[in-house]
Design a protein around this motif. Structure first.
Motif, PDB file in Angstrom:
ATOM      1  N   ASN A 173      41.551  44.821  36.341  1.00  0.00           N
ATOM      2  CA  ASN A 173      42.289  43.654  36.864  1.00  0.00           C
ATOM      3  C   ASN A 173      41.680  42.335  36.374  1.00  0.00           C
ATOM      4  O   ASN A 173      41.889  41.288  36.960  1.00  0.00           O
ATOM      5  CB  ASN A 173      42.389  43.695  38.394  1.00  0.00           C
ATOM      6  CG  ASN A 173      41.039  43.552  39.064  1.00  0.00           C
ATOM      7  OD1 ASN A 173      40.000  43.616  38.400  1.00  0.00           O
ATOM      8  ND2 ASN A 173      41.041  43.364  40.366  1.00  0.00           N
ATOM      9  N   ASN A 209      46.692  36.104  37.676  1.00  0.00           N
ATOM     10  CA  ASN A 209      46.891  36.034  39.124  1.00  0.00           C
ATOM     11  C   ASN A 209      48.064  36.912  39.553  1.00  0.00           C
ATOM     12  O   ASN A 209      47.991  37.610  40.558  1.00  0.00           O
ATOM     13  CB  ASN A 209      47.123  34.589  39.555  1.00  0.00           C
ATOM     14  CG  ASN A 209      45.937  33.710  39.206  1.00  0.00           C
ATOM     15  OD1 ASN A 209      44.787  34.136  39.369  1.00  0.00           O
ATOM     16  ND2 ASN A 209      46.199  32.524  38.709  1.00  0.00           N
ATOM     17  N   ARG A 234      46.989  40.534  39.218  1.00  0.00           N
ATOM     18  CA  ARG A 234      46.068  40.962  40.287  1.00  0.00           C
ATOM     19  C   ARG A 234      46.787  41.136  41.617  1.00  0.00           C
ATOM     20  O   ARG A 234      46.399  41.964  42.435  1.00  0.00           O
ATOM     21  CB  ARG A 234      44.944  39.942  40.446  1.00  0.00           C
ATOM     22  CG  ARG A 234      43.912  40.009  39.346  1.00  0.00           C
ATOM     23  CD  ARG A 234      42.948  38.860  39.486  1.00  0.00           C
ATOM     24  NE  ARG A 234      42.002  38.798  38.392  1.00  0.00           N
ATOM     25  CZ  ARG A 234      41.496  37.680  37.910  1.00  0.00           C
ATOM     26  NH1 ARG A 234      41.855  36.521  38.431  1.00  0.00           N
ATOM     27  NH2 ARG A 234      40.635  37.704  36.932  1.00  0.00           N
ATOM     28  N   SER A 235      47.841  40.317  41.833  1.00  0.00           N
ATOM     29  CA  SER A 235      48.546  40.453  43.103  1.00  0.00           C
ATOM     30  C   SER A 235      49.286  41.790  43.185  1.00  0.00           C
ATOM     31  O   SER A 235      49.620  42.253  44.267  1.00  0.00           O
ATOM     32  CB  SER A 235      49.521  39.285  43.284  1.00  0.00           C
ATOM     33  OG  SER A 235      50.606  39.413  42.388  1.00  0.00           O
ATOM     34  N   MET A 266      42.501  45.805  45.092  1.00  0.00           N
ATOM     35  CA  MET A 266      41.139  46.251  44.787  1.00  0.00           C
ATOM     36  C   MET A 266      40.299  46.287  46.055  1.00  0.00           C
ATOM     37  O   MET A 266      40.363  45.404  46.896  1.00  0.00           O
ATOM     38  CB  MET A 266      40.476  45.342  43.762  1.00  0.00           C
ATOM     39  CG  MET A 266      39.108  45.843  43.348  1.00  0.00           C
ATOM     40  SD  MET A 266      38.543  45.064  41.834  1.00  0.00           S
ATOM     41  CE  MET A 266      37.430  46.295  41.191  1.00  0.00           C
ATOM     42  N   GLY A 287      46.594  36.540  51.774  1.00  0.00           N
ATOM     43  CA  GLY A 287      47.218  36.741  50.467  1.00  0.00           C
ATOM     44  C   GLY A 287      48.741  36.775  50.534  1.00  0.00           C
ATOM     45  O   GLY A 287      49.436  36.268  49.650  1.00  0.00           O
ATOM     46  N   VAL A 317      49.838  33.863  48.294  1.00  0.00           N
ATOM     47  CA  VAL A 317      50.179  34.361  46.965  1.00  0.00           C
ATOM     48  C   VAL A 317      51.628  34.842  46.910  1.00  0.00           C
ATOM     49  O   VAL A 317      52.393  34.461  46.034  1.00  0.00           O
ATOM     50  CB  VAL A 317      49.221  35.498  46.544  1.00  0.00           C
ATOM     51  CG1 VAL A 317      49.596  36.022  45.166  1.00  0.00           C
ATOM     52  CG2 VAL A 317      47.778  35.000  46.557  1.00  0.00           C
ATOM     53  N   MET A 329      49.526  43.402  49.947  1.00  0.00           N
ATOM     54  CA  MET A 329      50.167  42.786  48.788  1.00  0.00           C
ATOM     55  C   MET A 329      51.231  43.722  48.186  1.00  0.00           C
ATOM     56  O   MET A 329      51.799  43.435  47.147  1.00  0.00           O
ATOM     57  CB  MET A 329      49.130  42.453  47.715  1.00  0.00           C
ATOM     58  CG  MET A 329      47.928  41.661  48.216  1.00  0.00           C
ATOM     59  SD  MET A 329      48.368  40.077  48.923  1.00  0.00           S
ATOM     60  CE  MET A 329      48.831  39.196  47.451  1.00  0.00           C
ATOM     61  N   ILE A 389      43.216  39.543  45.121  1.00  0.00           N
ATOM     62  CA  ILE A 389      44.528  39.546  45.765  1.00  0.00           C
ATOM     63  C   ILE A 389      45.465  38.545  45.102  1.00  0.00           C
ATOM     64  O   ILE A 389      46.523  38.234  45.619  1.00  0.00           O
ATOM     65  CB  ILE A 389      44.458  39.298  47.292  1.00  0.00           C
ATOM     66  CG1 ILE A 389      43.724  38.004  47.619  1.00  0.00           C
ATOM     67  CG2 ILE A 389      43.800  40.466  48.004  1.00  0.00           C
ATOM     68  CD1 ILE A 389      43.799  37.640  49.100  1.00  0.00           C
ATOM     69  N   GLY A 390      45.064  38.046  43.942  1.00  0.00           N
ATOM     70  CA  GLY A 390      45.983  37.249  43.130  1.00  0.00           C
ATOM     71  C   GLY A 390      45.926  35.758  43.379  1.00  0.00           C
ATOM     72  O   GLY A 390      46.772  35.016  42.883  1.00  0.00           O
TER      73      GLY A 390
END
Lengths: 242, 218, 238
Positions: A48, A73, A76-77, A81, A101, A105, A153, C140-141
């Motif tokens: 990631n 970003n 990763r969302s 992890m 998040g 996000v 997420m 988590i982005g």
């Protein structure tokens, strides 16, 4: 889903990853094991983009991780992890950790995020601890909240970096149970761990690393019953004696 | 303003060097005095002697709550009063710096001593050393080695602080430069020059402190 | 030693008023300088820990420049040199027409100097929060600014309340340097009382007591603040 091709990485003169290639397809559970310092944690952090690779290519859900045009970003969302030392945000309650998040996000509303968070806190068996701060929870409980945070997420895959290594023995199973459930529901998972029982139970494949190389990449049964390399055999004999 | 005129600096080099000597002399004496008094204060606090330890703690907290300029004024006023005759400002300023810096050094040294593992004191006592012997031969040498970078950093701070003797007109580097600047109407050149000189010494010192830090870490 | 005590002098007109005025200017100067030091210092601390090489370099250069020149010299540079380097009109404005030129210059100089110290505290706070937390936020982005806003800074500021308190107190003490360019703050006022009355002992005692009382009060209040915002499991750096 995840494809790693000839990934190499150096820390100065020291090569941590040496042309590693493997893949994880949708719905698959892959366990990565090996002695400490073998590069397995580094490898999973490259998936990631928390670490970058110097050569080779890692493709996640069709995007090249280290390409300039890839929005890390966003990537990763989509990939959850879970860390060895939990890394819950200490200034927020457990449930706020799961909400953050989603709101910041994924731009969900507070209410939507709250509903989903309650659902997940129930799923990991910690609803009644929702308003506690991380430091007021045991290690096993913190790690389960961390899993809930990743699941919030709605990830297409989950990465686990030695999720039980920092836990007291009596707490390990609580966390593994949650992970087994996820695996059986068909979650795509890449798991760095020494828990060979977990590997035997749910892993489809086992990747064995040593000194930065992927030494063995085999279906679970084959890995445990007829390991193809001496080093894997030695590792297994050491880890399975007790 | 006119062109930048370097000659005002070159023409007055000997005068400026005399000022710089005062700055360095004051720094060195104050570092030595401050460290001796500071170590004493730290040891008294750590030994937890009733009343004395409390007085040492009060001393440290009291001086740390005061502006250095005020302490300089205090001593500038008090020292001649006590001696009953005027003395040069150098001595009253030096006493002010020693008293003031001791409070800061004491905190650094106390932290350094606490960083030596308590097992070391036990080990010293176990081979029959007295408490003062243990401190002198076992704890302090280890503590000072680990404190070296911080002590050096504090010395750089002190070096900068000596510029405050400006308020009593002691002819250190800054005051010498200011005298020339006002006499020749060359404020820009002189103050820029002063800043560069201070920067070079302090930057070099802080680089060396960081080097020591790294060397200790490995 | 031969000295005529007269403590009553401190409570007599105009000297009591001088002390009150001095304290007022000391506190005003300190608070204004703190606004500069805290906001700029935080920004620099973020820059020095950011992923951008250019921002990190800029932050480092600022800190090295401002930390390695004595504050008094910086004060003189801003007051005597800076206006000379400006175009004529602007220079004249800074020297004469700007409201309270000496006070404003002192606020600027002390604020900019202390920003370099605040920067280092913020940086060490962020580093103490750790790479792990940063990774968890990224994982988590969250974007880098989001990670700073929601994860790193809330934790970093909590743990650096004690060192930030002492930086504020450093400003409070350093505000006395402003007397060198003619700001009549507390120390200057007591010096003035000494010169007018020859009662130096009383005058300096008054200043000493006032500085100590303010310092200990601020420390006491900040300890309460620190306890209020503390979250379980957090260990403040001393």
């Amino acid at each position: 889903m995840i494809s790693i091709q000839k990934a190499s990485k150096w820390y100065g003169d020291f090569q941590v990853l040496n042309e590693c290639s493997t893949s994880v397809s949708t719905g698959e559970v892959v366990v990565v094991c090996g002695p400490s310092g073998s590069g397995k944690s580094t490898l999973i952090k490259c998936v990631n983009g928390l670490e970058s690779i110097d050569q080779g290519e890692i493709i996640v859900d069709g995007d090249i991780v280290d390409a300039k045009k890839t929005n890390l970003n966003t990537l990763r969302s989509k990939i959850g992890m879970v860390f060895q030392s939990f890394e819950l945000f200490p200034h927020m309650s457990a449930i706020d950790n799961v909400i953050l998040g989603q709101v910041k996000v994924l731009k969900r509303t507070e209410e939507e995020a709250q509903i989903r968070a309650i659902e997940l806190m129930n799923q990991v068996g910690l609803f009644e601890h929702s308003s506690k701060f991380p430091a007021q929870l045991s290690g096993g409980q913190q790690q389960r909240v961390a899993i809930a945070r990743a699941l919030a997420m709605d990830p297409i895959a989950l990465l686990f970096d030695e999720p039980t290594s920092a836990l007291d023995p009596e707490m390990i199973n609580d966390v593994l149970d949650v992970m087994v459930d996820l695996a059986q529901e068909g979650m795509t998972m890449m798991v760095v761990t020494h828990e060979m029982g977990f590997a035997q139970k749910v892993a489809h494949r086992v990747v064995f690393m040593d000194e930065g190389r992927i030494v063995e990449d085999a279906p679970t049964d084959q890995f445990f019953n007829a390991p193809g390399s001496d080093r894997a055999r030695l590792f297994l004999s050491k880890i399975l004696t007790h | 303003m006119g062109e930048f005129d370097y000659s005002v600096i070159f023409d007055n080099i000997p005068f400026l060097i005399d000022g710089l000597k005062v700055t360095f002399l004051l720094t060195i004496l104050a570092v030595i005095g401050g460290m001796i008094l500071g170590t004493l204060l730290a040891l008294i606090r750590i030994a937890q002697i009733p009343v004395l330890s409390w007085i040492a703690a009060a001393y440290v907290n009291f001086f740390r709550s005061l502006p250095l300029i005020l302490v300089i004024f205090w001593l500038y006023f008090l020292v001649p009063l006590f001696l009953g005759r005027p003395v040069g400002s150098f001595y009253s300023v030096l006493i002010a710096f020693v008293l003031f810096e001791a409070a800061y050094y004491s905190e650094i040294i106390r932290a350094g001593i606490s960083s030596v593992r308590s097992g070391q004191i036990a080990a010293g006592r176990a081979i029959g050393l007295t408490y003062p012997q243990t401190m002198r031969h076992i704890v302090l040498p280890q503590a000072f080695r680990s404190m070296l970078p911080v002590l050096l950093t504090q010395a750089i701070v002190l070096f900068q602080d000596t510029s405050l003797v400006y308020v009593v007109g002691l002819k250190d580097f800054l005051v010498s430069a200011e005298l020339i600047a006002n006499r020749d109407q060359r404020l820009v050149e002189m103050f820029v020059f002063v800043a560069i000189v201070y920067f070079i010494f302090c930057f070099a010192g802080s680089l060396y402190a960081r080097h020591l830090q790294r060397k200790l870490a490995t | 030693m031969n000295y005529n005590w007269n403590w009553g002098i401190l409570f007599r007109d105009p000297y009591l008023g001088w002390l009150v005025d001095g304290l007022f200017w000391t506190i005003s100067l300190s608070l204004c300088a703190w606004v500069i030091a805290f906001s700029l210092g935080s920004l620099l601390g973020i820059m020095r820990t950011s992923s951008s090489r250019v921002l990190r370099l800029l932050g480092t250069v600022y800190v090295e420049l401002f930390r390695n020149v004595p504050l008094l010299v910086q004060l003189f540079l801003w007051y005597f040199v800076f206006p000379e380097l400006l175009p004529d009109d602007a220079g004249r404005w800074v020297k004469r027409e700007m409201p309270m030129p000496a006070l404003s210059t002192a606020i600027l100089a002390i604020g900019l100097y202390t920003a370099s110290r605040v920067c280092e505290q913020v940086r060490s706070g962020i580093e103490a929060v750790g790479v792990g937390q940063q990774n968890a936020g990224k994982a988590i982005g969250m974007t880098e600014p989001q990670v700073y806003k929601h994860v790193l800074l809330p934790n970093a500021f909590r743990i650096i309340i004690p060192p930030l308190t002492s930086e504020f107190l450093t400003i409070f003490k350093n505000s006395s340097l402003a007397l060198t360019i003619g700001v009549v703050e507390l120390t200057a006022m007591t010096r003035q009382i000494e010169e007018y009355t020859f009662q130096g002992f009383e005058a300096f005692t008054a200043a000493t007591v006032i500085y100590s009382v303010v310092t200990f009060t601020v420390m006491f209040l900040m300890r309460i603040v620190e306890r209020r915002v503390r979250v379980p499991g957090m260990i403040p750096v001393s």
